[in-house]
Design a protein around this motif. Structure first.
Motif, PDB file in Angstrom:
ATOM      1  N   ALA A  76      99.480   0.005  53.772  1.00 43.52           N
ATOM      2  CA  ALA A  76      98.903   1.050  54.622  1.00 43.52           C
ATOM      3  C   ALA A  76      97.708   0.509  55.387  1.00 43.52           C
ATOM      4  N   PRO A  77      97.413   1.065  56.559  1.00 36.96           N
ATOM      5  CA  PRO A  77      96.221   0.647  57.307  1.00 36.96           C
ATOM      6  C   PRO A  77      94.961   0.835  56.452  1.00 36.96           C
ATOM      7  N   VAL A  78      94.019  -0.072  56.593  1.00 40.95           N
ATOM      8  CA  VAL A  78      92.781  -0.038  55.815  1.00 40.95           C
ATOM      9  C   VAL A  78      91.983   1.223  56.158  1.00 40.95           C
ATOM     10  N   PHE A  79      91.394   1.824  55.137  1.00 34.28           N
ATOM     11  CA  PHE A  79      90.560   3.019  55.268  1.00 34.28           C
ATOM     12  C   PHE A  79      91.323   4.223  55.808  1.00 34.28           C
ATOM     13  N   ARG A  80      92.622   4.252  55.515  1.00 33.29           N
ATOM     14  CA  ARG A  80      93.412   5.442  55.809  1.00 33.29           C
ATOM     15  C   ARG A  80      94.094   5.882  54.523  1.00 33.29           C
ATOM     16  N   VAL A  81      94.358   7.178  54.412  1.00 33.82           N
ATOM     17  CA  VAL A  81      95.013   7.657  53.206  1.00 33.82           C
ATOM     18  C   VAL A  81      96.390   7.031  53.079  1.00 33.82           C
ATOM     19  N   ASN A  82      96.859   6.908  51.854  1.00 42.04           N
ATOM     20  CA  ASN A  82      98.148   6.277  51.585  1.00 42.04           C
ATOM     21  C   ASN A  82      98.890   7.050  50.495  1.00 42.04           C
ATOM     22  N   ARG A  83      99.996   6.525  50.080  1.00 46.18           N
ATOM     23  CA  ARG A  83     100.839   7.210  49.101  1.00 46.18           C
ATOM     24  C   ARG A  83     100.087   7.496  47.799  1.00 46.18           C
ATOM     25  N   SER A  84      99.282   6.553  47.336  1.00 47.96           N
ATOM     26  CA  SER A  84      98.550   6.752  46.090  1.00 47.96           C
ATOM     27  C   SER A  84      97.541   7.881  46.205  1.00 47.96           C
ATOM     28  N   VAL A  85      96.899   7.996  47.347  1.00 46.40           N
ATOM     29  CA  VAL A  85      95.945   9.084  47.564  1.00 46.40           C
ATOM     30  C   VAL A  85      96.664  10.425  47.450  1.00 46.40           C
ATOM     31  N   ALA A  86      97.848  10.513  48.056  1.00 43.36           N
ATOM     32  CA  ALA A  86      98.613  11.756  47.998  1.00 43.36           C
ATOM     33  C   ALA A  86      99.055  12.081  46.569  1.00 43.36           C
ATOM     34  N   LEU A  87      99.446  11.073  45.797  1.00 41.17           N
ATOM     35  CA  LEU A  87      99.809  11.292  44.401  1.00 41.17           C
ATOM     36  C   LEU A  87      98.624  11.799  43.588  1.00 41.17           C
ATOM     37  N   ALA A  88      97.465  11.171  43.783  1.00 47.70           N
ATOM     38  CA  ALA A  88      96.266  11.606  43.065  1.00 47.70           C
ATOM     39  C   ALA A  88      95.915  13.040  43.427  1.00 47.70           C
ATOM     40  N   PHE A  89      96.017  13.354  44.706  1.00 45.03           N
ATOM     41  CA  PHE A  89      95.697  14.708  45.153  1.00 45.03           C
ATOM     42  C   PHE A  89      96.704  15.714  44.604  1.00 45.03           C
ATOM     43  N   LYS A  90      97.968  15.321  44.514  1.00 49.42           N
ATOM     44  CA  LYS A  90      98.971  16.219  43.949  1.00 49.42           C
ATOM     45  C   LYS A  90      98.636  16.556  42.496  1.00 49.42           C
ATOM     46  N   SER A  91      98.183  15.576  41.734  1.00 56.31           N
ATOM     47  CA  SER A  91      97.828  15.857  40.338  1.00 56.31           C
ATOM     48  C   SER A  91      96.671  16.841  40.270  1.00 56.31           C
ATOM     49  N   ARG A  92      95.738  16.757  41.209  1.00 55.13           N
ATOM     50  CA  ARG A  92      94.590  17.676  41.253  1.00 55.13           C
ATOM     51  C   ARG A  92      95.033  19.087  41.603  1.00 55.13           C
ATOM     52  N   VAL A  93      95.823  19.220  42.655  1.00 53.64           N
ATOM     53  CA  VAL A  93      96.262  20.540  43.120  1.00 53.64           C
ATOM     54  C   VAL A  93      97.104  21.235  42.058  1.00 53.64           C
ATOM     55  N   ALA A  94      98.073  20.517  41.493  1.00 58.87           N
ATOM     56  CA  ALA A  94      98.979  21.126  40.519  1.00 58.87           C
ATOM     57  C   ALA A  94      98.230  21.531  39.251  1.00 58.87           C
ATOM     58  N   LEU A  95      97.286  20.716  38.804  1.00 52.22           N
ATOM     59  CA  LEU A  95      96.487  21.081  37.632  1.00 52.22           C
ATOM     60  C   LEU A  95      95.670  22.335  37.918  1.00 52.22           C
ATOM     61  N   TYR A  96      95.087  22.401  39.091  1.00 51.74           N
ATOM     62  CA  TYR A  96      94.278  23.557  39.468  1.00 51.74           C
ATOM     63  C   TYR A  96      95.106  24.838  39.409  1.00 51.74           C
ATOM     64  N   GLU A  97      96.259  24.838  40.074  1.00 50.88           N
ATOM     65  CA  GLU A  97      97.058  26.058  40.130  1.00 50.88           C
ATOM     66  C   GLU A  97      97.634  26.405  38.759  1.00 50.88           C
ATOM     67  N   GLY A  98      98.063  25.396  38.010  1.00 55.01           N
ATOM     68  CA  GLY A  98      98.623  25.663  36.688  1.00 55.01           C
ATOM     69  C   GLY A  98      97.627  26.309  35.754  1.00 55.01           C
ATOM     70  N   THR A  99      96.415  25.797  35.712  1.00 56.92           N
ATOM     71  CA  THR A  99      95.412  26.374  34.812  1.00 56.92           C
ATOM     72  C   THR A  99      94.893  27.697  35.348  1.00 56.92           C
ATOM     73  N   TRP A 100      94.804  27.833  36.676  1.00 55.46           N
ATOM     74  CA  TRP A 100      94.394  29.129  37.225  1.00 55.46           C
ATOM     75  C   TRP A 100      95.371  30.218  36.781  1.00 55.46           C
ATOM     76  N   GLU A 101      96.648  29.959  36.969  1.00 55.81           N
ATOM     77  CA  GLU A 101      97.645  30.973  36.618  1.00 55.81           C
ATOM     78  C   GLU A 101      97.668  31.239  35.114  1.00 55.81           C
ATOM     79  N   LYS A 102      97.408  30.217  34.315  1.00 47.37           N
ATOM     80  CA  LYS A 102      97.421  30.401  32.863  1.00 47.37           C
ATOM     81  C   LYS A 102      96.248  31.256  32.400  1.00 47.37           C
ATOM     82  N   TYR A 103      95.043  30.964  32.888  1.00 44.19           N
ATOM     83  CA  TYR A 103      93.859  31.619  32.348  1.00 44.19           C
ATOM     84  C   TYR A 103      93.472  32.904  33.085  1.00 44.19           C
TER      85      TYR A 103
END
Length: 574
Positions: A190-217
């Motif tokens: 990927a071009p330097v200093f641009r988001v890439n596949r790993s950034v999107a994977l990390a962000f997906k783990s953040r978003v999914a954890l947020y929504e999962g725990t929000w809905e649970k609690y």
């Protein structure tokens, strides 16, 4: 939303003067849209403007290390309105802004017109990433939202659309991230200093954890989701994180020095070789710099670390301060940090720590920390007696003058991914010793702390969440300690429905030792001698309303423009 529908092409194409390749083109006010959307360079230039929305240093602050000022981790001089239950209903603004969503939607509509293969696909993936980013910001603030996936005109019927349930929005965000993961290049290509596949994977783990725990609690309450499925999101969070863990492209930054390695993550100007850093922002003297080191090393910034955060750190035997024989008490900073998790000594200043080092004169220490500046005023004041050290670097090479700091802020790091994995597995009830060893214990190892033993968790009488399992308590403790003052805490409290931790309570600071300060120093303390900054201002403590303050209100002007927009629970329409 109608307030923002006039934001057309001029708002998104006229701000790319920093891009050299873009400057070589005909001025934007002389080209038509069909003339612009021709090359991948056009896509790159268009997206450049969106990167400014990612976390960065401000002009007069400590940037990412003051990001917990809105939570129970820190105590700013002016109390937080949301926690205090004193937030008001806005007429306009209030975070209800759709300009960036429109800008991305315009990009995603026009980008397919451009010729190109993998390079074009990468930039298209960036577009999906940014739409997910902006929608997630809105989701955290407002919950249910209209889902807009195309640029609107002034007469578009979607301007008057209803809000979709929050789980529908979360599904669409995760769908966008899946597209970003599919289309974007890996970090190696990927071009330097641009988001890439790993950034999107990390962000997906953040978003999914947020929504999962929000809905649970929040299930069954005013902020719950009808027909919610928290397990679905928690499984996605764990899977996205596990993909990154299995690919082994990133690793916990550990050079074998528990007293320094954690802090080194946060006080470098170049993180390109750091094994843990997934995405970061670079500053360079002469081009762009900030004043962050001044607010971390020289000034206390009129804020401070809370006693609540300090007390969450374990002792070096891996036991909490409530049960460990190694705990030395809190009568003075030296005792506070003695025999404690080394990350605590790297979070706050303690007596003898260098504040400034002469970078031209052989590395001699010019000044040392003696005491927190609770006796001073303005930006020089430390509010709690626990002065933040995380991110500070006493060597002047990172701040060679006013507004000449180059400390790099981290936007995504692998440590968060490991914590997302651990928490998702704990919430699913499938967190085993192998999971601990592959996540939390890697972070503990860097700090020189004993590993978490899943089948031998000691009961802590001061657990923050006594109704939950020991595993969930310790996973949440680890998250709080590892990510302290990086801006995660408020959203964690909101998704866990954790208002009981601070409602009707005032945040406290260190035990005040008058002998350490000039005679007559006026510091508010409680009956036990602990610094009590809001003693006069918040007599009854934080008055956060759990039936109202978990989400922000929609502004009244927007509600008047679109009668189909429902207001959030507890807030009036006008």
């Amino acid at each position: 939303m109608k307030l923002f529908c006039h934001i057309l092409l001029l708002c998104t194409l006229f701000t790319f003067a920093c891009n050299k390749s873009f400057l070589d083109k005909r001025p934007l006010n002389q080209i038509s849209e069909p003339e612009y959307w021709k090359t991948t360079s056009d896509l790159e230039a268009y997206l450049n403007n969106l990167y400014g929305a990612l976390p960065q240093w401000g002009s007069h602050d400590a940037g990412p290390y003051w990001a917990d000022n809105n939570s129970d981790n820190m105590v700013p001089g002016l109390y937080n309105l949301r926690l205090s239950g004193l937030a008001t209903l806005p007429v306009t603004g209030g975070g209800w802004s759709w300009g960036n969503i429109r800008a991305v939607n315009l990009f995603l509509e026009k980008a397919p017109l451009v010729q190109g293969g993998a390079e074009k696909n990468h930039y298209l993936g960036e577009g999906y990433f940014f739409r997910a980013w902006f929608y997630f910001e809105l989701l955290q603030q407002f919950g249910a939202l209209p889902w807009i996936d195309k640029p609107l005109a002034t007469n578009s019927p979607e301007l008057y659309a209803e809000r979709q349930p929050r789980n529908v929005i979360a599904d669409n965000i995760l769908k966008d991230l899946d597209e970003a993961i599919r289309l974007m290049k890996d970090k190696e290509t990927a071009p330097v200093f641009r988001v890439n596949r790993s950034v999107a994977l990390a962000f997906k783990s953040r978003v999914a954890l947020y929504e999962g725990t929000w809905e649970k609690y929040h299930a069954g309450g005013p902020f719950g989701v009808t027909g919610g499925n928290p397990v679905k999101y928690l499984e996605q969070a764990a899977a996205a994180a596990k993909t990154m863990m299995d690919e082994k492209k990133y690793a916990v930054f550990n050079q074998g020095n528990p007293e320094k390695d954690y802090s080194l993550l946060f006080n470098q100007s170049d993180l390109s070789g750091n094994s843990e850093v997934i995405f970061w922002r670079k500053y360079k003297l002469g081009l762009t710099s900030h004043n962050g080191q001044r607010y971390l090393s020289i000034l206390a910034g009129n804020t401070g670390i809370s006693a609540s955060l300090i007390n969450s750190y374990l002792c070096t035997d891996g036991r909490p301060i409530t049960t460990s024989p190694r705990y030395k008490g809190d009568n003075g900073l030296k005792n506070v940090v003695a025999d404690r998790d080394p990350r605590l000594r790297q979070l706050i200043f303690s007596p003898g720590d260098p504040i400034t080092i002469d970078y031209n004169g052989g590395g001699d220490t010019l000044s040392k920390f003696q005491r927190a500046a609770v006796n001073l005023g303005g930006d020089s004041r430390d509010v709690t007696g626990y002065q933040i050290k995380k991110g500070a670097y006493p060597d002047k090479t990172l701040q060679q003058g006013d507004f000449m700091s180059t400390t790099a802020p981290i936007i995504f790091r692998f440590g968060e991914v490991l914590l997302n994995y651990a928490e998702a597995k704990a919430e699913l009830g499938t967190f085993a010793q192998a999971d601990a060893d592959a996540s939390i214990n890697l972070l503990r190892a860097r700090a020189g702390m004993p590993p978490l033993q899943v089948n031998a968790i000691e009961n802590d009488p001061a657990w923050a969440f006594p109704a939950l399992s020991g595993i969930i308590n310790e996973v949440r403790r680890e998250r709080r300690v590892e990510l302290a003052c990086e801006g995660y805490r408020l959203n964690d409290l909101m998704r866990w429905q954790a208002h009981a931790l601070f409602v009707n309570k005032r945040p406290k600071g260190a035990k005040f030792i008058a002998a350490d300060y000039p005679p007559g120093t006026d510091v508010k303390v409680d009956a036990n001698g602990y610094i009590d900054p809001y003693q006069a201002a918040l007599t009854n403590g934080y008055q956060f309303d759990p039936n109202k303050n978990y989400l922000n209100p929609l502004p009244t002007y927007e509600l008047s423009l679109n009668e189909k927009l429902a207001q959030n629970p507890g807030w009036p329409r006008k």
